[in-house]
Design a protein around this motif. Structure first.
Motif, PDB file in Angstrom:
ATOM      1  N   TYR A 155      97.436  13.486 105.839  1.00  0.00           N
ATOM      2  CA  TYR A 155      97.864  13.360 104.442  1.00  0.00           C
ATOM      3  C   TYR A 155      98.916  14.430 104.157  1.00  0.00           C
ATOM      4  O   TYR A 155      98.923  15.480 104.811  1.00  0.00           O
ATOM      5  N   PHE A 215     103.855  10.261  98.818  1.00  0.00           N
ATOM      6  CA  PHE A 215     102.745   9.703  98.053  1.00  0.00           C
ATOM      7  C   PHE A 215     101.460  10.435  98.445  1.00  0.00           C
ATOM      8  O   PHE A 215     101.003  10.330  99.585  1.00  0.00           O
ATOM      9  N   ALA A 216     100.871  11.155  97.498  1.00  0.00           N
ATOM     10  CA  ALA A 216      99.766  12.063  97.811  1.00  0.00           C
ATOM     11  C   ALA A 216      98.520  11.336  98.289  1.00  0.00           C
ATOM     12  O   ALA A 216      97.728  11.890  99.046  1.00  0.00           O
ATOM     13  N   ASN A 217      98.349  10.077  97.853  1.00  0.00           N
ATOM     14  CA  ASN A 217      97.136   9.344  98.216  1.00  0.00           C
ATOM     15  C   ASN A 217      97.315   8.481  99.462  1.00  0.00           C
ATOM     16  O   ASN A 217      96.443   7.681  99.788  1.00  0.00           O
ATOM     17  N   ASN A 265     108.038  14.756  97.429  1.00  0.00           N
ATOM     18  CA  ASN A 265     107.451  13.612  96.697  1.00  0.00           C
ATOM     19  C   ASN A 265     106.847  12.559  97.611  1.00  0.00           C
ATOM     20  O   ASN A 265     106.973  11.367  97.360  1.00  0.00           O
ATOM     21  N   ILE A 285     100.104   3.672  93.843  1.00  0.00           N
ATOM     22  CA  ILE A 285     100.290   5.129  93.783  1.00  0.00           C
ATOM     23  C   ILE A 285      99.606   5.751  92.562  1.00  0.00           C
ATOM     24  O   ILE A 285      98.742   6.622  92.700  1.00  0.00           O
ATOM     25  N   SER A 326      99.209  16.701 102.047  1.00  0.00           N
ATOM     26  CA  SER A 326      98.708  18.053 101.771  1.00  0.00           C
ATOM     27  C   SER A 326      98.328  18.809 103.043  1.00  0.00           C
ATOM     28  O   SER A 326      98.125  20.007 103.013  1.00  0.00           O
ATOM     29  N   GLN A 327      98.220  18.080 104.160  1.00  0.00           N
ATOM     30  CA  GLN A 327      97.840  18.734 105.417  1.00  0.00           C
ATOM     31  C   GLN A 327      99.059  19.144 106.245  1.00  0.00           C
ATOM     32  O   GLN A 327      98.907  19.644 107.357  1.00  0.00           O
ATOM     33  N   TYR A 364      92.216  13.214  99.651  1.00  0.00           N
ATOM     34  CA  TYR A 364      93.465  13.066 100.391  1.00  0.00           C
ATOM     35  C   TYR A 364      93.774  14.307 101.215  1.00  0.00           C
ATOM     36  O   TYR A 364      94.903  14.783 101.245  1.00  0.00           O
ATOM     37  N   GLY A 365      92.757  14.826 101.857  1.00  0.00           N
ATOM     38  CA  GLY A 365      93.011  15.921 102.782  1.00  0.00           C
ATOM     39  C   GLY A 365      93.108  17.288 102.133  1.00  0.00           C
ATOM     40  O   GLY A 365      93.288  18.287 102.822  1.00  0.00           O
ATOM     41  N   VAL A 366      92.997  17.349 100.795  1.00  0.00           N
ATOM     42  CA  VAL A 366      93.040  18.660 100.137  1.00  0.00           C
ATOM     43  C   VAL A 366      91.698  19.342 100.369  1.00  0.00           C
ATOM     44  O   VAL A 366      90.652  18.812 100.026  1.00  0.00           O
ATOM     45  N   GLY A 408     107.351  12.802  90.094  1.00  0.00           N
ATOM     46  CA  GLY A 408     108.021  12.555  91.369  1.00  0.00           C
ATOM     47  C   GLY A 408     107.409  11.410  92.161  1.00  0.00           C
ATOM     48  O   GLY A 408     108.092  10.763  92.956  1.00  0.00           O
ATOM     49  N   GLN A 409     106.127  11.140  91.934  1.00  0.00           N
ATOM     50  CA  GLN A 409     105.459  10.038  92.642  1.00  0.00           C
ATOM     51  C   GLN A 409     106.050   8.700  92.201  1.00  0.00           C
ATOM     52  O   GLN A 409     106.289   7.817  93.019  1.00  0.00           O
ATOM     53  N   PRO A 460      95.503   4.697  91.780  1.00  0.00           N
ATOM     54  CA  PRO A 460      94.535   5.311  92.713  1.00  0.00           C
ATOM     55  C   PRO A 460      94.408   6.820  92.516  1.00  0.00           C
ATOM     56  O   PRO A 460      93.297   7.365  92.544  1.00  0.00           O
ATOM     57  N   GLN A 461      95.544   7.489  92.312  1.00  0.00           N
ATOM     58  CA  GLN A 461      95.477   8.939  92.111  1.00  0.00           C
ATOM     59  C   GLN A 461      94.809   9.272  90.782  1.00  0.00           C
ATOM     60  O   GLN A 461      94.027  10.221  90.683  1.00  0.00           O
TER      61      GLN A 461
END
Lengths: 224, 246
Positions: B138, B94-96, B92, A139, B140-141, A220-222, A120-121, A142-143
């Motif tokens: 982000y 962008f997670a980063n 979807n 995207i 996820s938050q 990333y905030g996780v 999905g990214q 980096p991940q």
């Protein structure tokens, strides 16, 4: 065995060995690590994108490199290159072999990390009008790097120790230097313990750097 | 003239024919709801017209240009995507990237718009969806509803001619669903052209101007939403409406 003479030998040899670690072993590992990571990203991207022909070549490269011992690869390069008229110095040969060898392993680490990024990214990137390479750059890579970081660092730590194999192709690095000193003094055991301790010291520093690095990269905030 | 017209769109996965020749016409300002049971091909239709799936055949007219769906070039696909927005069921984001970067990336990276202009635009659309106070969060938050509102802002930021919504509220609980639907209702009121694959009958009835009802890879019935709900013609439609009535 552990008398005053030995202690004196250990103290006098310590800086002599350490300096070759800092001057040869560590630079060899670091340069090769950077180059191997470049190779790994390229090879992983080729496979991720499924580029025809180049992809098969990359699989072949990984197959050959992972299926043969590093020590043998060093020998093959060291004795083989002059046959083709290439007379590189042993340090350079070591850099090339380590880079190519580690590149094959890290390529698989990177590929797995890229494939772990949800599809999905990529789709979301396309839908905001980005090109494939733009999505890769901003995207996916980096991940993937964040995921691969501990494994890549593992490879670096391994490589610092594997530099001792370069002694077999006449590179005077930390281990060769230890052998020379040991040969002169006929006192082998304490000196090999000493060089082991110095390798351990280097790897301990790297472990610390890894921890710092992971914290710095964040997640990333996780929350963990 | 229609903003978007699809003719005889076909798509199979292996031997399963998922879309059996779909015709669809959307005028500027239309809000089209696509309804239908699971597996009817609604999502695949949406994904095909934005080329997330490769269509097997059919024709597309978009913004005054005609394309052959099976042989469309990469540059045509890129050009069409630059004029469309897409909102996914699973957000979807962008997670980063943080909220602000999620919205600006399509501007700075894909369209080479300077960062300060992009930031300004991003803040404007984030305000519209009520997420301007979360720029450095982000994904996820955030809650699902918040993520989906950011995703809508991301789609809006590029000033698309049309936005596709693929079951935008299916992953949300009723409370979060209503906050997302509220944003979509506002967009509709402002005249945004939208195609919405949805199971929200209330939205289809009250917000959308048109309804397309799909089953088994075909369009069974279509019409204005008033006609569709008050006066369904096909047996299959009536059956569906009866089952989804609360």
């Amino acid at each position: 065995m552990f008398n005053a003479q030995t202690l004196e030998l250990l103290i006098s040899s310590f800086p002599k060995i350490l300096v070759y670690g800092l001057k040869v072993s560590v630079p060899l590992a670091l340069i090769a690590f950077v180059l191997s990571t470049v190779i790994a990203v390229f090879v992983a991207m080729v496979q991720y994108a499924g580029v025809p022909v180049v992809r098969q070549i990359c699989r072949f490269y990984i197959w050959i490199i992972r299926g043969t011992p590093l020590l043998v690869q060093l020998m093959v390069a060291f004795y083989g290159l002059p046959l083709f008229g290439i007379n590189a110095n042993p340090f350079l040969v070591a850099v090339i072999v380590f880079s190519i060898c580690e590149g094959a392993y890290s390529a698989e680490t990177m590929r797995a990390a890229m494939e772990a990024v949800p599809a999905g990214q990529l789709e979301a990137g396309y839908c905001v009008g980005m090109s494939y390479m733009q999505i890769m750059w901003h995207i996916i890579l980096p991940q993937a790097f964040r995921t691969a970081f501990p494994s890549l660092f593992n490879a670096l730590i391994s490589m610092v120790k594997d530099t001792s194999l370069a002694s077999s192709i006449t590179v005077v690095e930390m281990f060769t230097r230890t052998k020379q000193i040991a040969g002169q003094s006929y006192n082998y055991f304490p000196l090999y313990i000493e060089v082991a301790a110095i390798y351990l010291l280097f790897c301990t520093v790297l472990t610390f750097v890894q921890k710092k690095g992971e914290r710095r990269l964040g997640n990333y905030g996780v929350r963990k | 003239m229609a903003l978007l017209e699809v003719k005889n769109l076909k798509k199979s996965f292996d031997k399963t024919e998922v879309l059996k020749g779909i015709d669809l016409k959307v005028n500027k300002g239309d809000v089209v709801s696509i309804l239908g049971p699971s597996g009817s091909g609604k999502t695949t239709l949406l994904r095909c017209i934005n080329f997330l799936e490769k269509p097997d055949g059919g024709k597309l007219s978009f913004d005054g240009k005609d394309y052959d769906l099976s042989g469309i070039s990469k540059s045509d696909i890129a050009a069409i995507r630059k004029k469309t927005g897409f909102v996914f069921q699973g957000y979807n984001l962008f997670a980063n990237k943080n909220v602000l970067e999620n919205v600006t990336l399509g501007l700075t990276s894909a369209r080479k718009i300077p960062k300060n202009e992009a930031d300004e635009k991003a803040l404007e659309v984030l305000k519209k969806v009520g997420m301007d106070g979360y720029t450095d969060y982000y994904p996820s938050q955030l809650s699902g509803g918040q993520q989906q509102r950011v995703a809508i802002a991301r789609a809006l930021a590029t000033d698309p001619s049309i936005i596709y919504f693929d079951e935008p509220t299916s992953a949300l609980d009723p409370e979060l669903t209503s906050e997302v639907l509220e944003v979509m209702r506002e967009l509709a009121d402002e005249g945004m052209t939208m195609i919405v694959v949805t199971h929200e009958m209330g939205f289809a009835k009250e917000v959308s101007s048109h309804v397309v009802f799909m089953a088994d890879g075909n369009v069974v019935e279509e019409g204005s939403s008033a006609d569709f709900f008050d006066n369904p013609k096909e047996v299959r439609t009536r059956e569906f409406l009866r089952l989804t009535e609360h």
